[in-house]
Scaffold this active site. Structure first.
Site, PDB file in Angstrom:
ATOM      1  N   GLY A  32      68.873  35.127  52.825  1.00 53.81           N
ATOM      2  CA  GLY A  32      67.755  34.270  53.628  1.00 53.81           C
ATOM      3  C   GLY A  32      68.272  35.289  55.019  1.00 53.81           C
ATOM      4  CB  ILE A  76      70.442  38.265  63.678  1.00 55.60           C
ATOM      5  CG1 ILE A  76      70.401  37.235  66.002  1.00 55.60           C
ATOM      6  CG2 ILE A  76      71.459  39.441  64.198  1.00 55.60           C
ATOM      7  CD1 ILE A  76      71.682  36.501  65.588  1.00 55.60           C
ATOM      8  CG  ASP A 132      82.246  41.822  50.910  1.00 54.90           C
ATOM      9  OD1 ASP A 132      81.668  42.955  50.122  1.00 54.90           O
ATOM     10  OD2 ASP A 132      81.362  40.713  51.068  1.00 54.90           O
ATOM     11  CE  LYS A 165      75.872  34.939  57.687  1.00 56.90           C
ATOM     12  NZ  LYS A 165      76.640  36.188  56.911  1.00 56.90           N
TER      13      LYS A 165
HETATM   14  P1  ADP Z   1      74.090  40.190  54.483  1.00 52.25           P
HETATM   15  O1  ADP Z   1      73.602  39.346  53.553  1.00 52.25           O
HETATM   16  O2  ADP Z   1      73.124  41.201  54.485  1.00 52.25           O
HETATM   17  O3  ADP Z   1      75.479  40.139  55.301  1.00 52.25           O
HETATM   18  P2  ADP Z   1      73.797  38.704  57.397  1.00 52.25           P
HETATM   19  O4  ADP Z   1      73.026  37.414  57.180  1.00 52.25           O
HETATM   20  O5  ADP Z   1      75.111  38.534  57.633  1.00 52.25           O
HETATM   21  O6  ADP Z   1      73.205  39.822  55.710  1.00 52.25           O
HETATM   22  O7  ADP Z   1      73.243  39.369  58.197  1.00 52.25           O
HETATM   23  C1  ADP Z   1      72.469  39.748  58.559  1.00 52.25           C
HETATM   24  C2  ADP Z   1      72.454  40.661  59.978  1.00 52.25           C
HETATM   25  O8  ADP Z   1      72.184  39.139  60.570  1.00 52.25           O
HETATM   26  C3  ADP Z   1      72.592  41.652  59.966  1.00 52.25           C
HETATM   27  O9  ADP Z   1      72.243  42.496  60.616  1.00 52.25           O
HETATM   28  C4  ADP Z   1      73.898  41.034  61.013  1.00 52.25           C
HETATM   29  O10 ADP Z   1      74.572  42.357  61.497  1.00 52.25           O
HETATM   30  C5  ADP Z   1      73.670  39.580  61.882  1.00 52.25           C
HETATM   31  N1  ADP Z   1      74.616  39.255  62.244  1.00 52.25           N
HETATM   32  C6  ADP Z   1      74.989  38.048  60.441  1.00 52.25           C
HETATM   33  N2  ADP Z   1      76.307  37.299  61.882  1.00 52.25           N
HETATM   34  C7  ADP Z   1      75.957  37.747  62.749  1.00 52.25           C
HETATM   35  C8  ADP Z   1      77.052  36.994  63.845  1.00 52.25           C
HETATM   36  N3  ADP Z   1      77.978  35.904  64.002  1.00 52.25           N
HETATM   37  N4  ADP Z   1      76.676  37.497  65.227  1.00 52.25           N
HETATM   38  C9  ADP Z   1      76.019  38.531  65.717  1.00 52.25           C
HETATM   39  N5  ADP Z   1      75.154  39.194  64.389  1.00 52.25           N
HETATM   40  C10 ADP Z   1      75.068  38.807  63.016  1.00 52.25           C
HETATM   41 MG    MG Z   2      76.774  39.689  56.107  1.00 48.74          MG
END
Ligand code: ADP
Ligand code: MG
Length: 280
Positions: free
Chosen positions: A21, A15, A143, A38
């Protein structure tokens, strides 16, 4: 529920890369359910950071609400020092992406969408504040920003990244993280205090940015930003939007926290305004 194993899932695709990470789309093998995980490498974390992370993940488990990204499971792979946090997949993406798309297309979002986001985020926040009382702790979201608000397949708003971002940003992993704190409240600048009303300030900033496609306070340096935030002056949201919407957002952006409305007041106000009845 006992925590699962890595091979209970298959990775469907990437994604995006977060600050800590990767975030991947996965499928649960037993029932085909599409979720996300994640990936967090905890190898470089200190013992106390790891402890904080565990506490925070446990807190995530307590939250169950229509407008909060649902937590499902966590998996620890000790051999790789990896933690996987499994949550609901939000196919509509996050509001930061939506805002930047609209900014590039020079297109404003419809007013009814802004009211809907307001209503649903406040409902999610109400749930957080309630569940905090249940667990006896005092943990704010801290946040709230467009990147942490997601849309599901039906366009419903989901608040995500509870506390996790905060914990992770405080760890040694986050040393390279530099973000402009556009949504930091005046009370955080002036006396470094934070309470549930600071979450309301951030929501005010977020709603403002959804309308104006830029934050209410923008500056070329953090020092200037602090000055603007503490003065609390901002331009009206674009004229396409009603005075009512501008007024409601302005209520959240009172420099003095005690002048901001109570969550309960806001919610009853909104419930009068928004026709909640959904078409059959
Ligand atoms: P950050 O540390 O930058 O917030 P994230 O790991 O939260 O990074 O997000 C990385 C990417 O994954 C972003 O584009 C975010 O929109 C997407 N993302 C995070 N959580 C979800 C979810 N539950 N469903 C769909 N997309 C997600
Ligand atoms: Mg995030």
């Amino acid at each position: 529920m006992p925590s699962g194993k890595l091979d209970d899932y298959v990775v469907v695709g990437m994604i995006g890369s977060g600050s800590f990470g990767q975030c991947k789309k996965i499928r649960r093998i037993c029932d085909g359910k599409v979720l996300v995980w994640k990936e967090i490498n905890y190898k470089e974390m200190t013992e106390s950071e790891k402890q904080q992370l565990v506490t925070e993940v446990n807190l995530l488990r307590e939250l169950k609400h229509t407008h909060i990204v649902q937590y499902y499971d966590r998996i620890i792979d000790r051999s790789q020092s990896m933690l996987y946090i499994i949550t609901e997949y939000c196919p509509g993406g996050d509001l930061a992406t939506l805002i930047s798309q609209h900014r590039h297309q020079r297109k404003l979002l419809p007013e009814c969408f802004i009211w809907q986001v307001m209503h649903q985020i406040l409902l999610a926040l109400e749930e957080c504040h309630r569940s905090k009382e249940n667990v006896g702790g005092k943990v704010m979201h801290r946040d709230i920003k467009p990147a942490n608000v997601f849309l599901d397949g039906e366009g419903q708003v989901k608040l995500g990244d509870f506390g996790l971002a905060r914990i992770l940003h405080n760890t040694s992993l986050a040393k390279t993280f530099v973000g402009t704190p556009y949504y930091m409240s005046p009370e955080q600048y002036s006396c470094n205090s934070y309470d549930h009303r600071s979450d309301l300030w951030s929501i005010g900033c977020l709603l403002y940015e959804l309308c104006a496609l830029k934050p209410p306070f923008v500056a070329s340096s953090q020092y200037k930003l602090a000055e603007y935030v503490c003065n609390g002056r901002f331009s009206r949201i674009p004229s396409k939007y009603s005075d009512d919407l501008h007024w409601t957002i302005s209520q959240l952006l009172h420099v003095k926290p005690e002048k901001r409305p109570l969550l309960s007041q806001l919610l009853s106000l909104l419930e009068e305004k928004i026709p909640l009845a959904k078409p059959p």
